[in-house]
Motif scaffolding. Structure first.
Motif, PDB file in Angstrom:
ATOM      1  N   VAL A 136       0.846  -1.194   0.000  1.00  0.00           N
ATOM      2  CA  VAL A 136       0.000   0.000   0.000  1.00  0.00           C
ATOM      3  C   VAL A 136       0.880   1.242   0.000  1.00  0.00           C
ATOM      4  O   VAL A 136       1.488   1.601   1.015  1.00  0.00           O
ATOM      5  CB  VAL A 136      -0.945   0.014   1.216  1.00  0.00           C
ATOM      6  N   THR A 137       0.960   1.887  -1.153  1.00  0.00           N
ATOM      7  CA  THR A 137       1.729   3.128  -1.268  1.00  0.00           C
ATOM      8  C   THR A 137       0.839   4.344  -1.461  1.00  0.00           C
ATOM      9  O   THR A 137       1.278   5.474  -1.230  1.00  0.00           O
ATOM     10  CB  THR A 137       2.727   3.041  -2.442  1.00  0.00           C
ATOM     11  N   SER A 138      -0.397   4.133  -1.910  1.00  0.00           N
ATOM     12  CA  SER A 138      -1.327   5.253  -2.109  1.00  0.00           C
ATOM     13  C   SER A 138      -2.729   4.795  -1.729  1.00  0.00           C
ATOM     14  O   SER A 138      -3.125   3.666  -1.999  1.00  0.00           O
ATOM     15  CB  SER A 138      -1.313   5.736  -3.553  1.00  0.00           C
ATOM     16  N   VAL A 139      -3.474   5.687  -1.090  1.00  0.00           N
ATOM     17  CA  VAL A 139      -4.831   5.363  -0.664  1.00  0.00           C
ATOM     18  C   VAL A 139      -5.737   6.558  -0.919  1.00  0.00           C
ATOM     19  O   VAL A 139      -5.339   7.711  -0.742  1.00  0.00           O
ATOM     20  CB  VAL A 139      -4.872   4.962   0.829  1.00  0.00           C
ATOM     21  N   ALA A 140      -6.948   6.273  -1.381  1.00  0.00           N
ATOM     22  CA  ALA A 140      -7.970   7.301  -1.564  1.00  0.00           C
ATOM     23  C   ALA A 140      -9.122   7.023  -0.619  1.00  0.00           C
ATOM     24  O   ALA A 140      -9.485   5.860  -0.384  1.00  0.00           O
ATOM     25  CB  ALA A 140      -8.471   7.307  -3.008  1.00  0.00           C
ATOM     26  N   ARG A 164       1.136   8.503  -0.522  1.00  0.00           N
ATOM     27  CA  ARG A 164       0.182   9.499  -1.016  1.00  0.00           C
ATOM     28  C   ARG A 164      -1.227   9.187  -0.525  1.00  0.00           C
ATOM     29  O   ARG A 164      -1.647   8.029  -0.502  1.00  0.00           O
ATOM     30  CB  ARG A 164       0.202   9.554  -2.542  1.00  0.00           C
ATOM     31  N   VAL A 165      -1.953  10.236  -0.159  1.00  0.00           N
ATOM     32  CA  VAL A 165      -3.335  10.122   0.311  1.00  0.00           C
ATOM     33  C   VAL A 165      -4.187  11.094  -0.483  1.00  0.00           C
ATOM     34  O   VAL A 165      -3.852  12.283  -0.607  1.00  0.00           O
ATOM     35  CB  VAL A 165      -3.447  10.439   1.818  1.00  0.00           C
ATOM     36  N   LEU A 166      -5.287  10.603  -1.049  1.00  0.00           N
ATOM     37  CA  LEU A 166      -6.231  11.443  -1.789  1.00  0.00           C
ATOM     38  C   LEU A 166      -7.568  11.419  -1.052  1.00  0.00           C
ATOM     39  O   LEU A 166      -8.070  10.339  -0.708  1.00  0.00           O
ATOM     40  CB  LEU A 166      -6.395  10.923  -3.218  1.00  0.00           C
TER      41      LEU A 166
END
Length: 342
Positions: A136-140, A164-166
């Motif tokens: 898990v490198t990016s989560v929205a 990164r988080v969106l």
């Protein structure tokens, strides 16, 4: 002096929050799923009371009984969709534990913290089984309320590669508040607010939907190749995404298929989606596996790096009881809580 048999221990929300700190939530959820698979934990069908408030909002009270090991009890969780406009939390509840020998109520505790933590724990346990948490490198996030904050807490603890988080929420103030909380908690992360839900989903490898919508809207092409979509809330995932993804997992098919308030339950009742191990209907699909089998390593198919995965949990009361039992044990050991006379 009163004995424990003469009293019921009450734990406030602040006490539950403090006692739950340091608990390995994802491990506890995983262990409970395995215990459920092996018959060492269980649940019964929930009871639901639904009504329309005097102001016209949808409201409901759910009772979810379950047991895990020596923990027996039920969660009572109530919510109203009108609460946001009143400036109060959408949901609030209680967990009632029973003495395993006498069956008398032994503990009543505030339930919102337990409910939020176990929900986030199920999401991460599923992702761990499918992809591994290190991936898990990016989560929205679709929705920036309490459930998003509980997921944030566990993601920061369990996903060291997160970069990164969106954040998307129809309420700009809600996503701005959560963005600021992320930046304070993890200054090195790239935290972005998005004005469109699609922008958030398409920009992250993992999406967690925690909204109150009853209108499905996330289409298959929103989810990038290799993406995982965790549909915690009712109906963010469209029929096309549910039936067209490469792998579809649920926590308990009996609970999901018996509920006509969620899209997947309605699809089951219409014959468009069948349960694990059943033939897929024409133009529809079968659920690939339940989470107890998935975390046990019994899923026979390979999840390829480019596959799109959807996890659609219903919410198993057995996790609330397992977590509440762990909190109760800590309370007893520390002498925390108010002793209420029977």
């Amino acid at each position: 002096m009163s004995s424990d048999a003469d009293t019921i221990r009450y734990l406030t929300g602040a006490e539950v929050e403090e006692l739950s700190r340091g608990l390995r939530i994802v491990d506890l959820v995983r262990d409970t799923l395995l215990a459920f698979r092996d018959g060492a934990a269980g649940l019964t069908p929930e009871a639901a009371l639904r009504w329309t408030t005097p102001a016209g909002a949808s409201a409901r009270s759910l009772i979810l009984p379950g047991w895990s090991g020596t923990g027996y009890g039920c969660k009572i969780i109530n919510s109203s969709l009108g609460n946001h406009g009143r400036g109060v939390a959408r949901a609030a509840g209680l967990i009632v534990l029973a003495d395993p020998e006498t069956a008398h109520p032994s503990c009543v505790m505030e339930g919102a913290r337990i409910s939020a933590l176990r929900t986030a724990g199920v999401s991460l346990a599923a992702v761990e089984a499918v992809r591994g948490l290190a991936s898990v490198t990016s989560v929205a996030f679709l929705g920036c309320g309490r459930q998003a904050r509980a997921h944030q807490e566990l993601l920061l603890a369990e996903c060291p590669q997160l970069e990164r988080v969106l954040l998307y929420d129809r309420d700009p103030a809600s996503r701005a508040r959560l963005a600021e909380e992320w930046r304070r908690a993890a200054p090195g992360l790239d935290v972005r607010e998005t004005a469109q839900a699609r922008e958030a989903v398409s920009g992250a490898g993992l999406t967690i939907a925690v909204t109150t919508t009853t209108q499905a809207y996330v289409e298959p092409d929103w989810v990038p190749e290799g993406g995982t979509f965790v549909n915690v809330s009712l109906d963010d995932a469209s029929e096309g995404l549910l039936t067209g993804c490469d792998h579809l997992f649920v926590d308990d098919w009996g609970l999901v298929s018996g509920d006509d308030h969620r899209l997947l339950g309605r699809l089951a009742r219409s014959g468009r989606v069948t349960g694990p191990g059943r033939p897929a209907p024409a133009g529809g699909r079968a659920v690939d596996a339940e989470l107890p089998s998935l975390v046990a390593g019994d899923y026979g198919r390979t999840v390829e790096a480019h596959h799109r995965v959807v996890v659609n949990p219903f919410g198993m009361g057995v996790h609330d009881i397992a977590l509440a039992d762990a909190v109760h044990a800590r309370a007893v050991a520390a002498g925390v809580g108010m002793q209420l006379p029977r």
